[in-house]
Design an enzyme around this catalytic site. Structure first.
Site, PDB file in Angstrom:
ATOM      1  N   HIS A 123     -17.467   3.879 -69.779  1.00 45.59           N
ATOM      2  CA  HIS A 123     -16.493   3.154 -68.959  1.00 45.59           C
ATOM      3  C   HIS A 123     -16.731   1.650 -68.981  1.00 45.59           C
ATOM      4  CE1 HIS A 123     -15.895   7.149 -66.551  1.00 45.59           C
ATOM      5  NE2 HIS A 123     -15.251   7.141 -67.704  1.00 45.59           N
ATOM      6  N   CYS A 156      -9.694 -16.672 -74.219  1.00 44.09           N
ATOM      7  CA  CYS A 156     -10.671 -16.599 -75.304  1.00 44.09           C
ATOM      8  C   CYS A 156     -10.888 -17.955 -75.967  1.00 44.09           C
ATOM      9  CB  CYS A 156     -10.213 -15.582 -76.353  1.00 44.09           C
ATOM     10  SG  CYS A 156     -11.394 -15.369 -77.716  1.00 44.09           S
TER      11      CYS A 156
END
Length: 250
Positions: A123, A156
């Site tokens: 996860h 980013c």
């Protein structure tokens, strides 16, 4: 269903095994003070989860997600490895356990000394972020200042794409590499040891049954009964830290 087991039974089963795979859920980390998600009083009873689709589609939801992240609202950054994590790390260091498959995102297995390449995070991981476009890793410390001081939503540095915590959100595809590695390790073990998972969340909860079908023994250590207790060779309703400290002494 197997008879009620003891910590000594668990120790013998581990000693008898050739290759152990450890599978951990929220129960091992609640002993470090980290809240789980689904139980009464857990994270999702206090705040509604932000789905992957909401994060991608809404600047407001991205801002809310990063606010939660940087204010520690989910509580993932509060804990330190406990006796259970340390016992698992000893099991890996001894060569008895080949891998730790975890549903947790708190990074505590790595912090306890388990090598990163032997921790399989189904996860994700809350301790860093990734670009959803190019996969570039971003450290949270580099993102926190601009967001908290100036409200700059992380983007980013390489391609300008959306950056998101490395935790797998609701609606986000499961990480294919992690799932593939988990399956490979599951099929290679002769003891699959579940620690602190209710085994209610799929597809992750399918790995214990996969191991059992492949001929491995299945041991479950959890405070409460699970849906898979009836398939297990050993069931121990106990605290993870004390039980594992006795089964895998320092």
């Amino acid at each position: 269903m197997p008879r009620s087991a003891t910590r000594q039974d668990l120790a013998r089963m581990i000693d008898d095994a050739r290759t152990v795979v450890v599978f951990t859920g929220a129960g091992i980390s609640t002993e470090s003070g980290i809240p789980d998600f689904r139980s009464p009083g857990g994270v999702w009873s206090r705040m509604k989860p932000i789905t992957f689709q909401e994060f991608v589609g809404s600047e407001d939801k991205r801002r809310e997600a990063w606010t939660r992240n940087f204010t520690g609202a989910a509580g993932w950054d509060r804990g330190r490895p406990n006796a259970g994590h340390q016992a698992v790390a000893r099991l890996v260091a001894s060569g008895k356990a080949s891998a730790v498959i975890t549903q947790n995102v708190d990074n505590l297995h790595r912090a306890s000394g388990v090598p990163a390449d032997q921790v399989i995070e189904l996860h994700g991981n809350a301790s860093y972020a990734v670009c959803l476009a190019c996969g570039e890793r971003h450290e949270l410390a580099d993102l926190k200042g601009p967001f908290m001081d100036h409200g700059v939503i992380p983007a980013c540095r390489v391609c300008g794409g959306l950056v998101k915590s490395a935790v797998i959100a609701f609606g986000q595809p499961m990480p294919l590499e992690a799932m593939s590695r988990a399956e490979e390790e599951t099929l290679a073990c002769d003891l699959f040891l579940v620690l602190g998972s209710s085994l209610a969340v799929y597809p992750a909860a399918g790995f214990p049954l996969m191991a059992k079908r492949n001929g491995a023994r299945l041991a479950i250590v959890n405070r409460e009964p699970t849906d898979q207790d009836r398939y297990a060779d050993l069931v121990l309703h106990d605290e993870i830290g004390p039980a594992m400290s006795e089964a895998v002494p320092a």
